[in-house]
Write an enzyme that holds these catalytic residues in place. Structure first.
Site, PDB file in Angstrom:
ATOM      1  N   GLU A   1       1.274  -0.418  -5.018  1.00  0.00           N
ATOM      2  CA  GLU A   1       0.293   0.523  -5.468  1.00  0.00           C
ATOM      3  C   GLU A   1       0.992   2.072  -5.912  1.00  0.00           C
ATOM      4  O   GLU A   1       1.445   2.792  -4.765  1.00  0.00           O
ATOM      5  CB  GLU A   1      -0.743   0.876  -4.223  1.00  0.00           C
ATOM      6  CG  GLU A   1      -1.626   2.095  -4.675  1.00  0.00           C
ATOM      7  CD  GLU A   1      -2.332   2.553  -3.439  1.00  0.00           C
ATOM      8  OE1 GLU A   1      -3.299   3.224  -3.443  1.00  0.00           O
ATOM      9  OE2 GLU A   1      -1.659   2.787  -2.300  1.00  0.00           O
TER      10      GLU A   1
ATOM     11  N   ASP B   1       0.802  -1.234   0.143  1.00  0.00           N
ATOM     12  CA  ASP B   1       0.022   0.092  -0.113  1.00  0.00           C
ATOM     13  C   ASP B   1       0.921   1.210  -0.134  1.00  0.00           C
ATOM     14  O   ASP B   1       1.873   1.326   0.438  1.00  0.00           O
ATOM     15  CB  ASP B   1      -0.694   0.077   1.222  1.00  0.00           C
ATOM     16  CG  ASP B   1      -1.883   1.215   1.425  1.00  0.00           C
ATOM     17  OD1 ASP B   1      -2.753   1.096   0.391  1.00  0.00           O
ATOM     18  OD2 ASP B   1      -1.832   1.837   2.206  1.00  0.00           O
TER      19      ASP B   1
END
Ligand SMILES: *[C@@H]1O[C@H](CO)[C@@H](O)[C@H](O)[C@H]1NC(C)=O
Ligand SMILES: *[C@@H]1O[C@H](CO)[C@@H](O)[C@H](O)[C@H]1NC(C)=O
Ligand SMILES: *[C@@H]1O[C@H](CO)[C@@H](O)[C@H](O)[C@H]1NC(C)=O
Ligand SMILES: *[C@@H]1O[C@H](CO)[C@@H](O)[C@H](O)[C@H]1NC(C)=O
Ligand SMILES: *[C@@H]1O[C@H](CO)[C@@H](O)[C@H](O)[C@H]1NC(C)=O
Ligand SMILES: *[C@@H]1O[C@H](CO)[C@@H](O)[C@H](O)[C@H]1NC(C)=O
Length: 554
Positions: A260, A236
């Protein structure tokens, strides 16, 4: 009997290899992204961990709706039924468990302590049970790792972390955080050192340059991956942590990692792979290209730009075949929220599954969920869909089967197999594009469902000789190439407006085993109308008018 140290080491290494899946092992997989809280409801075999469980799951309320790691197991048949062989689950670690100005941490991204699991989703034993159930089915587990920032409700923390109230965090010294500043998204340094959130809910940015933070997180991830037999990690906030940190962290993890990197810039996102920070990134630039080409209204944009994007992906990424290809996610508009026409969505899915990369299906895509132009609306419970075996579910099943069998059979064209060959555009117009990739030729367009009198798309040279029997692997209809191996696809028949095609020779289709006994339906030669289409074409209804909404990229 005594074992030599070498034999023991070898045994340990091979044991590790079984669980620690590499980029090479992931490239043939098909990933399903789910939010644990929203994917499957509690059941007799999966008791609720959140009480009370709301009668209806209202995404706007932003509370827990009751899904757990055990309830995921109830729906693994459903996932395997559409050919999914890996799941990416939302973060599993402890979150702040209080009401905030942005409601509750049902999504799991407000991690405050990675040394604890999130009791809302189950126990250590439950997570182990899910993972062993996945492995029994030869499915992989990818866990979402959120280490960039720590939420705090201490208003003073919005000014600096010096007044740190640890809120249960593992980081107990203000030096483990960067000094307070709010992120300026146009400034990469700011992205890396400043804070997400706002004064209502500051997310304190962890100082991932601090030696103690680095060594703690590196040994933690080694232990976590080993203990739970994790196959892959989704990182993330990838672009909010310096690449040097990721290089060490992903090495310590020892499994496939995809980050990400929420950015539309090809070379910027590719750097995370090319410089060895991580194995892969989620393909945000490709997502933009697919949504632009096939999203919204028929013929809104120029499909030939999509061909440019496909060749950019091939030339920019060191390993384009492990980039995650997605149409929607938990931060973006659902594809069907911005695209009413199901045939446009079908074309987008063929692109998502067949170009270079690993397809990543966001839960609900298979049920055509259209609510949600941004979060929290795009994080609805899946259970009201009844997990139906509908048209889109079946299309995903077929695309997974076609892709899997292309990979496992290794059939070739001109010495090139599907996985080795680069997608090459062989015909293109502003509305249509045809690619050759190994033994297949696939065609995409953004014409939409309605048939168009007289509309055709011509491919002068498919690469196959004239009079070659070819089969569309999506419909299993058979066609014959025209002179010089040409094809002309007609969009003029009712039910045949705007359909995508995936052609292989009849001989290869037989090897692939994805069609039974195909019915010859006529010749698609240049300028020929396809007179002999079957009487019951695939039904493709046209939905109501599309809402014109744009994805909210935070
Ligand atoms: C879904 O329905 C199709 C068509 O009836 C069938 O072939 C397929 O096996 C079904 N899939 C599942 C998982 O039940
Ligand atoms: C970018 O952000 C950093 C960190 O906040 C700051 O020091 C720097 O001045 C910013 N650069 C520009 C050009 O604004
Ligand atoms: C894209 O990223 C590259 C590499 O970081 C950078 O050099 C370039 O300026 C960026 N392009 C744009 C338009 O921001
Ligand atoms: C479509 O885009 C291509 C470049 O990708 C360009 O050459 C062509 O002129 C465009 N056509 C239209 C109608 O915009
Ligand atoms: C798109 O999502 C919004 C909520 O985020 C919703 O109000 C709207 O009805 C949705 N549009 C469609 C076509 O489902
Ligand atoms: C279709 O026919 C027209 C006129 O006969 C011709 O100019 C054109 O080249 C043909 N298209 C193809 C793809 O052969």
């Amino acid at each position: 009997m005594r074992f030599s140290a070498t034999a023991l080491l070898a045994a340990a290494a091979s044991l590790h290899a079984v669980n620690a899946a590499t980029a090479d092992q992931w490239r043939s997989r098909s990933i399903y992204q789910l939010l644990t809280d929203r994917f499957a409801p509690p059941s007799d075999t999966a008791p609720a961990r959140t009480n009370p469980v709301p009668q209806t799951c209202d995404p706007q309320a932003g509370t827990w709706c009751g899904g757990t790691w055990l309830s995921i197991i109830d729906k693994l048949d459903y996932l395997q039924g559409m050919g999914i062989d890996a799941i990416w689950i939302s973060p599993v670690h402890q979150n702040i468990d209080v009401h905030t100005p942005y409601n509750y941490a049902y999504h799991g991204y407000w991690v405050n302590d990675v040394t604890q699991l999130n009791a809302r989703f189950g126990s250590e034993q439950d997570l182990e049970t899910l993972i062993s159930e996945l492995h029994k089915r030869d499915m992989y587990i990818m866990v979402d790792i959120a280490i960039n920032s720590i939420p705090t409700l201490n208003q003073n923390d919005a000014v600096s972390a010096d007044s740190l109230s640890t809120d249960g965090s593992m980081w107990t010294d203000p030096a483990y955080f960067h000094p307070q500043c709010w992120i300026d998204f146009s400034n990469q340094t700011s992205c890396e050192v400043c804070w997400f959130g706002d004064a209502n809910l500051p997310l304190m940015d962890v100082n991932t340059e601090h030696p103690h933070v680095i060594s703690t997180l590196n040994s933690w991830i080694t232990d976590f991956v080993t203990k739970y037999k994790i196959d892959g990690l989704r990182l993330d906030a990838g672009k909010h942590i310096p690449g040097e940190f990721w290089s060490g962290f992903t090495k310590a993890a020892g499994v496939f990692t995809t980050g990400e990197v929420f950015d539309g810039n090809w070379s910027f996102t590719a750097d995370y792979q090319n410089k060895g920070f991580m194995d892969s990134v989620l393909g945000f630039p490709m997502n933009g290209a697919i949504v632009k080409a096939f999203g919204d209204q028929p013929k809104k944009n120029n499909v030939s730009d999509f061909g440019v994007a496909v060749s950019l992906a091939l030339s920019t990424y060191k390993d384009p075949r492990v980039i995650g290809n997605f149409l929607e996610n938990h931060d973006m508009a659902r594809f069907r929220n911005i695209t009413a026409d199901p045939v446009l969505a079908y074309n987008a899915m063929v692109a998502q599954f067949l170009i270079e990369g690993i397809p990543v299906t966001y839960y609900g895509q298979e049920q055509d969920l259209s609510d949600g132009n941004h979060d929290p609306y795009n994080r609805q419970a899946l259970w009201p869909s009844n997990y139906e075996n509908g048209t889109t579910y079946q299309r995903i099943a077929r695309l997974n089967l076609v892709r899997k069998n292309l990979i496992t059979t290794g059939i070739q064209f001109d010495g090139k197999a599907y996985m080795d060959d680069d997608s090459k555009a062989i015909a293109v117009t502003p509305t249509d594009i045809a690619f050759r990739k190994g033994p297949i030729v696939f065609t995409l367009n953004n014409r939409g469902s309605p048939e168009e009198a007289g509309a055709t798309f011509g491919i002068q040279a498919t690469g196959w000789p004239s009079q070659t029997a070819i089969i569309d692997l999506l419909s299993c209809h058979q066609f014959i190439t025209g002179s010089g191996g040409s094809l002309s696809i007609s969009y003029s028949q009712p039910g045949y407006g705007g359909l995508p095609y995936v052609f292989a020779t009849a001989a290869d289709a037989k090897t692939l085993g994805v069609c039974g006994r195909p019915t010859p339906v006529g010749v698609l030669a240049p300028n020929a109308t396809n007179a002999a289409l079957p009487s019951s074409p695939m039904s493709v209804g046209l939905m109501g008018a599309a809402a014109l909404l744009t994805a909210s990229l935070f």
